[in-house]
Design an enzyme around this catalytic site. Structure first.
Site, PDB file in Angstrom:
ATOM      1  N   GLU A 197       0.841  -1.194   0.000  1.00 59.16           N
ATOM      2  CA  GLU A 197       0.000   0.000   0.000  1.00 59.16           C
ATOM      3  C   GLU A 197       0.879   1.248   0.000  1.00 59.16           C
ATOM      4  O   GLU A 197       1.835   1.333   0.740  1.00 59.16           O
ATOM      5  CB  GLU A 197      -0.912  -0.027   1.239  1.00 59.16           C
ATOM      6  CG  GLU A 197      -1.888   1.111   1.304  1.00 59.16           C
ATOM      7  CD  GLU A 197      -2.617   1.304  -0.034  1.00 59.16           C
ATOM      8  OE1 GLU A 197      -3.290   0.368  -0.498  1.00 59.16           O
ATOM      9  OE2 GLU A 197      -2.478   2.394  -0.628  1.00 59.16           O
ATOM     10  N   GLU A 212      -0.754   8.944   5.178  1.00 56.24           N
ATOM     11  CA  GLU A 212      -1.770   9.360   6.139  1.00 56.24           C
ATOM     12  C   GLU A 212      -2.083  10.843   5.945  1.00 56.24           C
ATOM     13  O   GLU A 212      -1.243  11.626   5.518  1.00 56.24           O
ATOM     14  CB  GLU A 212      -1.287   9.058   7.560  1.00 56.24           C
ATOM     15  CG  GLU A 212      -1.276   7.559   7.794  1.00 56.24           C
ATOM     16  CD  GLU A 212      -0.773   7.174   9.168  1.00 56.24           C
ATOM     17  OE1 GLU A 212      -0.864   7.977  10.110  1.00 56.24           O
ATOM     18  OE2 GLU A 212      -0.285   6.038   9.294  1.00 56.24           O
ATOM     19  N   LYS A 246       8.188  -1.517  -2.566  1.00 55.43           N
ATOM     20  CA  LYS A 246       7.595  -0.768  -1.446  1.00 55.43           C
ATOM     21  C   LYS A 246       8.689  -0.162  -0.566  1.00 55.43           C
ATOM     22  O   LYS A 246       8.659   1.031  -0.251  1.00 55.43           O
ATOM     23  CB  LYS A 246       6.686  -1.698  -0.622  1.00 55.43           C
ATOM     24  CG  LYS A 246       6.124  -1.083   0.635  1.00 55.43           C
ATOM     25  CD  LYS A 246       5.223   0.105   0.349  1.00 55.43           C
ATOM     26  CE  LYS A 246       4.991   0.911   1.597  1.00 55.43           C
ATOM     27  NZ  LYS A 246       4.232   2.128   1.380  1.00 55.43           N
ATOM     28  N   SER A 267      12.071  20.441   7.207  1.00 56.09           N
ATOM     29  CA  SER A 267      11.245  20.279   8.411  1.00 56.09           C
ATOM     30  C   SER A 267      12.094  19.890   9.610  1.00 56.09           C
ATOM     31  O   SER A 267      13.316  19.776   9.498  1.00 56.09           O
ATOM     32  CB  SER A 267      10.197  19.189   8.171  1.00 56.09           C
ATOM     33  OG  SER A 267      10.844  17.937   8.011  1.00 56.09           O
ATOM     34  N   CYS A 294       6.333   4.613   9.058  1.00 55.26           N
ATOM     35  CA  CYS A 294       6.870   3.857   7.919  1.00 55.26           C
ATOM     36  C   CYS A 294       8.318   4.154   7.545  1.00 55.26           C
ATOM     37  O   CYS A 294       9.108   3.231   7.419  1.00 55.26           O
ATOM     38  CB  CYS A 294       5.985   4.094   6.704  1.00 55.26           C
ATOM     39  SG  CYS A 294       4.333   3.441   6.920  1.00 55.26           S
TER      40      CYS A 294
END
Ligand SMILES: NC(=O)c1ccc[n+]([C@@H]2O[C@H](COP(=O)([O-])OP(=O)(O)OC[C@H]3O[C@@H](n4cnc5c(N)ncnc54)[C@H](O)[C@@H]3O)[C@@H](O)[C@H]2O)c1
Ligand SMILES: O=c1ccn([C@@H]2O[C@H](COP(=O)(O)OP(=O)(O)O[C@H]3O[C@H](CO)[C@@H](O)[C@H](O)[C@H]3O)[C@@H](O)[C@H]2O)c(=O)[nH]1
Length: 459
Positions: free
Chosen positions: A162, A166, A217, A266, A273
């Site tokens: 997947e 989020e 992935k 940031s 993840c």
């Protein structure tokens, strides 16, 4: 195989939204999401959809539309496995905290438990889909468990990682860049491809071998995180020169080969993840003796840890080298905006460092409940739960959180922070009033005009 019933083991941040969208787009398929966590299932079944265990824009609406029709949440795992033709494994695969590979490898115990559970109760043929993020060749292990049951039930194993992020999970699921299916059996691959084809164009459904799918992935996450560490590395250089990291990001992002996304400097990336998957990649590379490869990717994590530490070090040195007894208001606790997830949030590590310097921390986050803030800090075991309770306060009103604070640290880029009455905030704070903007969301000139001592990342 014609799929009429799907079961998904794991009602988390992936299982919940993914299955809700599959159910919405395939009204003829019955989708049951099961979990061992009774409290979580009860929350998914709460009549009031604002109380779902996961906050994601658009999720509550889809659950309200499909739940009880063709989407079900249950703790009856065996029953759901038995009844379904296709079973998704979407359980957590955290970094191991014990034994071989501690701190690096993915802990596959939950995945293995699922495989054993399926092997034990299945009486008809199943397609088992790895939805969890897994190390390369895990499908082999699942296959070995499933093929050694002694029964004549047949299992096909597919890898279907997947890629949702989020905060934008529903949009990502509705409009994926691609859907990736790795497998050996063409008919099993097509059974799963058909489910996605209800809303995803065929050319976006990629078919590969299982191992390419598993590795893609980990690679996608490594590349994405690498971009953040790259721009964060440049942000430190900007702070020592007259360069501005926002201007640099804009300039390089206009090169179509680089592209503009994922270049926001940031306080460092968080989330469940990136760190876990890169550590896992590093572990796999090392286990094949590929030390140059392992060292290369490990640097992405090292730089990220440096970025978090640099932020809190800078805050302390700017506040005259001590934060002892000072009130530091943290705006945001989630690892990014539009989620209530706090896993690996930079805020936790920055707060922990400041607490070790005896700061008093006031936390406001629009979606993270107070008890999560305390459990995140207690989990680190840096100090007693009582000390955390004494040193940290949580607020449901941001203006209360910042009152009498010596400094504000912006930890999450929630949109609402930009709309606050910053003059009002300034007048309620101790002077000089400092802002440490870990997300570069406020306007420096405007903050300086109000009177703030404003610092941000890479400017
Ligand atoms: N969170 C994300 O944005 C994201 C995106 C892509 C992929 N992934 C991957 O998806 C997987 C799941 O992640 P998540 O964020 O949804 O995790 P999560 O912790 O939110 O949910 C996992 C759920 O599985 C349940 N569970 C564990 N073992 C079980 C068992 N034996 N039987 C039944 N239920 C069991 C847990 O109780 C939990 O509710 C991980 O491998 C993760 O790396 C996550
Ligand atoms: O330019 C950027 C972009 C992101 N971040 C931070 O990076 C972290 C991760 O953000 P994001 O990738 O948007 O969220 P995740 O939900 O962690 O999603 C990542 O991890 C998922 C789990 O594997 C994958 O499915 C997604 O494709 C991948 O983007 C957050 O702390 C962000 O604040 C930055 O600091 N700068």
């Amino acid at each position: 195989m014609k799929i009429n019933k799907i079961c998904c083991i794991g009602a988390g941040y992936v299982g919940g939204p993914t299955m809700a969208v599959i159910a919405k787009k395939n009204p003829n398929i019955q989708v049951t999401i099961v979990d061992i966590n009774e409290e979580r299932i009860a929350a998914w079944n709460d009549e009031d959809v604002s109380k779902l265990p996961i906050y994601e824009p658009g999720l509550a609406e889809i659950v309200a539309e499909t739940r009880g029709k063709n989407l079900f949440f249950s703790t009856e795992i065996d029953k759901a496995i038995k009844e379904s033709e296709m079973i998704f494994i979407s359980v957590n695969t955290p970094t191991k905290t014990y034994g071989k590979g501690k701190g690096m490898a993915a802990d596959l115990k939950y995945v293995e438990l699922c495989a054993r559970n399926i092997a034990e109760v299945a009486t008809t043929d199943k397609i088992v889909v790895e939805k969890s993020t897994l190390p390369v060749r895990t499908a082999q292990a699942i296959k070995s468990i499933l093929h050694n049951t002694g029964s004549d039930v047949k299992f096909e194993i597919l890898s279907n990682p997947e890629f949702l992020a989020e905060g934008t999970a529903i949009q990502d699921l509705l409009h994926p860049d691609r859907v990736l299916i790795g497998g050996e059996s063409e008919s099993a691959i097509e059974s799963l491809a058909n489910i996605y084809a209800s809303w995803v164009p065929q050319e976006k459904i990629l078919r590969t071998n299982v191992w390419s799918s598993e590795l893609s992935k980990l690679t996608a996450n490594a590349f994405l995180a690498q971009r953040i560490s790259s721009i964060n590395a440049i942000s430190e250089l900007c702070e020592h020169t007259e360069a501005n990291v926002n201007e640099v990001a804009r300039a390089i992002g206009m090169d179509s080969r680089i592209g503009p996304k994922f270049l926001n400097a940031s306080i460092g990336f968080g989330g469940s993840c990136f760190q876990k998957d890169i550590l896992n990649l590093v572990y796999i590379a090392r286990s094949y003796g590929l030390n140059a490869v392992a060292d290369y990717w490990e640097q992405v994590i090292i730089l990220n840890d440096h970025q978090k530490r640099r932020f809190s070090d800078n805050l302390i040195s700017t506040l005259y080298n001590t934060v002892s007894g000072k009130k530091i208001a943290m705006l945001g606790w989630a690892f990014k905006k539009d989620t209530n997830d706090t896993r690996e949030s930079a805020a936790i590590y920055v707060a922990d460092h400041l607490l070790s310097e005896q700061a008093n921390i006031a936390v406001y986050d629009p979606k993270v409940p107070s008890k999560k803030v305390y459990s995140d800090l207690n989990y680190l075991e840096t100090r007693s739960e009582e000390e955390n309770k004494n040193l940290v306060a949580t607020f449901s009103d941001p203006y209360e959180a910042v009152k009498d604070a010596h400094a504000i640290a912006i930890m999450t880029e929630w949109d609402e922070f930009k709309t606050y009455d910053w003059e009002k905030i300034y007048s309620s704070m101790k002077k000089p009033a400092f802002i440490f903007d870990g997300r570069n969301i406020l306007d420096k000139a405007e903050m300086n005009t109000i009177g703030f001592e404003y610092s941000s990342i890479g400017q």
